[in-house]
Motif scaffolding. Structure first.
Motif, PDB file in Angstrom:
ATOM      1  N   UNK A 176       7.932  14.929  -7.492  1.00  0.00           N
ATOM      2  CA  UNK A 176       7.958  13.624  -8.182  1.00  0.00           C
ATOM      3  C   UNK A 176       7.365  12.800  -7.451  1.00  0.00           C
ATOM      4  N   UNK A 177       7.127  11.546  -7.505  1.00  0.00           N
ATOM      5  CA  UNK A 177       6.382  10.976  -6.131  1.00  0.00           C
ATOM      6  C   UNK A 177       7.691   9.695  -7.568  1.00  0.00           C
ATOM      7  N   UNK A 178       7.440   9.078  -5.981  1.00  0.00           N
ATOM      8  CA  UNK A 178       8.680   7.464  -6.110  1.00  0.00           C
ATOM      9  C   UNK A 178       7.356   6.046  -5.399  1.00  0.00           C
ATOM     10  N   UNK A 179       7.562   5.549  -6.673  1.00  0.00           N
ATOM     11  CA  UNK A 179       6.823   3.694  -6.319  1.00  0.00           C
ATOM     12  C   UNK A 179       8.038   2.435  -5.848  1.00  0.00           C
ATOM     13  N   UNK A 180       8.066   1.961  -4.873  1.00  0.00           N
ATOM     14  CA  UNK A 180       8.712   0.929  -4.657  1.00  0.00           C
ATOM     15  C   UNK A 180       7.652   0.002  -3.633  1.00  0.00           C
ATOM     16  N   UNK A 181       8.072  -1.221  -3.848  1.00  0.00           N
ATOM     17  CA  UNK A 181       7.553  -2.308  -3.080  1.00  0.00           C
ATOM     18  C   UNK A 181       8.257  -2.688  -1.493  1.00  0.00           C
ATOM     19  N   UNK A 182       9.296  -1.865  -0.994  1.00  0.00           N
ATOM     20  CA  UNK A 182      10.255  -2.360   0.092  1.00  0.00           C
ATOM     21  C   UNK A 182      10.639  -1.098   0.850  1.00  0.00           C
ATOM     22  N   UNK A 183      10.454  -1.655   2.069  1.00  0.00           N
ATOM     23  CA  UNK A 183      10.666  -0.391   3.049  1.00  0.00           C
ATOM     24  C   UNK A 183      11.856  -0.375   2.990  1.00  0.00           C
ATOM     25  N   UNK A 184      13.019  -0.445   2.320  1.00  0.00           N
ATOM     26  CA  UNK A 184      14.657   0.462   1.694  1.00  0.00           C
ATOM     27  C   UNK A 184      14.070   1.463   0.985  1.00  0.00           C
ATOM     28  N   UNK A 185      12.762   1.162  -0.012  1.00  0.00           N
ATOM     29  CA  UNK A 185      12.635   2.038  -0.965  1.00  0.00           C
ATOM     30  C   UNK A 185      11.764   2.871  -0.274  1.00  0.00           C
ATOM     31  N   UNK A 186      10.990   3.504   0.697  1.00  0.00           N
ATOM     32  CA  UNK A 186      10.499   3.814   1.161  1.00  0.00           C
ATOM     33  C   UNK A 186      11.086   4.740   1.983  1.00  0.00           C
ATOM     34  N   UNK A 187      11.737   3.644   2.825  1.00  0.00           N
ATOM     35  CA  UNK A 187      13.409   5.042   3.488  1.00  0.00           C
ATOM     36  C   UNK A 187      14.039   6.163   3.189  1.00  0.00           C
ATOM     37  N   UNK A 188      14.124   5.240   1.712  1.00  0.00           N
ATOM     38  CA  UNK A 188      15.420   6.193   0.386  1.00  0.00           C
ATOM     39  C   UNK A 188      14.224   7.227  -0.069  1.00  0.00           C
ATOM     40  N   UNK A 198       3.687   2.688  -1.617  1.00  0.00           N
ATOM     41  CA  UNK A 198       3.988   1.019  -1.527  1.00  0.00           C
ATOM     42  C   UNK A 198       3.444   0.512  -2.556  1.00  0.00           C
ATOM     43  N   UNK A 199       4.032  -0.725  -3.042  1.00  0.00           N
ATOM     44  CA  UNK A 199       3.066  -1.099  -3.572  1.00  0.00           C
ATOM     45  C   UNK A 199       3.131  -2.506  -3.075  1.00  0.00           C
ATOM     46  N   UNK A 200       2.588  -3.101  -2.131  1.00  0.00           N
ATOM     47  CA  UNK A 200       2.554  -4.618  -1.418  1.00  0.00           C
ATOM     48  C   UNK A 200       2.096  -5.885  -2.807  1.00  0.00           C
ATOM     49  N   UNK A 201       2.871  -6.768  -3.440  1.00  0.00           N
ATOM     50  CA  UNK A 201       2.956  -7.274  -3.563  1.00  0.00           C
ATOM     51  C   UNK A 201       2.529  -8.795  -3.047  1.00  0.00           C
ATOM     52  N   UNK A 202       2.943  -8.205  -2.023  1.00  0.00           N
ATOM     53  CA  UNK A 202       2.023  -9.603  -1.005  1.00  0.00           C
ATOM     54  C   UNK A 202       1.428  -9.238   0.084  1.00  0.00           C
ATOM     55  N   UNK A 203       0.010 -10.007   0.904  1.00  0.00           N
ATOM     56  CA  UNK A 203      -0.637  -8.527   1.628  1.00  0.00           C
ATOM     57  C   UNK A 203      -0.081  -8.534   2.655  1.00  0.00           C
ATOM     58  N   UNK A 204       0.939  -9.197   3.513  1.00  0.00           N
ATOM     59  CA  UNK A 204       1.598  -8.371   4.619  1.00  0.00           C
ATOM     60  C   UNK A 204       2.485  -8.210   4.500  1.00  0.00           C
ATOM     61  N   UNK A 205       2.907  -7.788   3.637  1.00  0.00           N
ATOM     62  CA  UNK A 205       3.446  -6.319   2.750  1.00  0.00           C
ATOM     63  C   UNK A 205       3.492  -4.538   3.499  1.00  0.00           C
TER      64      UNK A 205
END
Length: 230
Positions: A176-188, A198-205
């Motif tokens: 599998x591969x998981x696409x998330x936009x928050x740190x909590x997504x990636x940690x999970x 990671x999907x960074x909808x804002x560059x600072x993320x």
């Protein structure tokens, strides 16, 4: 952002090598609160809690899910009452939510290339189903793994939802591969052993997602569509 050639190859290998594509909902698929802003939802949830004797005045946030966790710390009964109210607002928000550019194309392309697509989200199942039905995506999503009612402790960053998704799809983490936009997504995802994009909808993320162990970070879901087709 323009990905280096090596990173583009890594991204294509990640996606083509997985038979299961796991997507967070709010962010990678849709901007859930685009038409019914999160601060308004949080204010409504806070007002509901106050009317019902649940004091959330010390919880300074515009995030409805943070308020939800706080209500459950007050008491399980309070949490369930607040969550039921929050679901009504999430579902209303789903009616006005805006698609993330490229997300619908990604879902359809993933299915066309033999992937099973599952949505793995801290949002409510009813809100997600409302959105998918509105955009004719229901048949393209094999399963929705949403916030379990009454169990905020199972929301990401806990890996529970990812484990459920793997069990349902009968997939090993490496399948599998998981696409998330928050740190909590990636940690999970990392805790479940699933490779993460990671999907960074804002560059600072972007930096935070990379630091949380996202293998690749993109700022446009069309990048994933192109990688699947390459």
């Amino acid at each position: 952002m323009t990905l280096p050639a090596g990173t583009r190859t890594q991204l294509a290998d990640l996606l083509r090598g997985a038979r299961v594509l796991l997507l967070d909902f709010d962010g990678p698929v849709a901007h859930l609160f685009a038409g019914h802003p999160a601060p308004e939802v949080a204010a409504a949830v806070r007002q509901f809690a106050t009317v019902h004797g649940i004091d959330l005045t010390e919880v300074r946030t515009d995030d409805p899910l943070v308020l939800l966790r706080a209500a459950y710390r007050h008491s399980p009964e309070s949490g369930r009452d607040v969550e039921a109210h929050a679901i009504e607002h999430e579902t209303r928000a789903a009616i006005f939510a805006e698609p993330t550019p490229g997300a619908h194309e990604l879902i359809r392309t993933a299915v066309a290339t033999g992937h099973a697509v599952l949505v793995v989200s801290n949002n409510s199942e009813r809100a997600i189903r409302t959105y998918l039905a509105r955009h004719d995506l229901t048949e393209h999503v094999a399963q929705i793994i949403a916030r379990p009612f009454g169990h905020p402790e199972q929301m990401k960053p806990d890996p529970h939802l990812l484990h459920v998704a793997l069990e349902i799809s009968r997939a090993a983490p490496s399948d599998a591969v998981f696409v998330g936009d928050s740190i909590t997504d990636i940690l999970a995802g990392a805790a479940a052993g699933v490779p993460c994009i990671g999907y960074a909808k804002q560059p600072e993320r972007a930096e935070g997602l990379a630091d949380a162990d996202a293998l690749v970070v993109v700022d446009d879901m069309h990048t994933l569509v192109g990688a699947l087709r390459s």
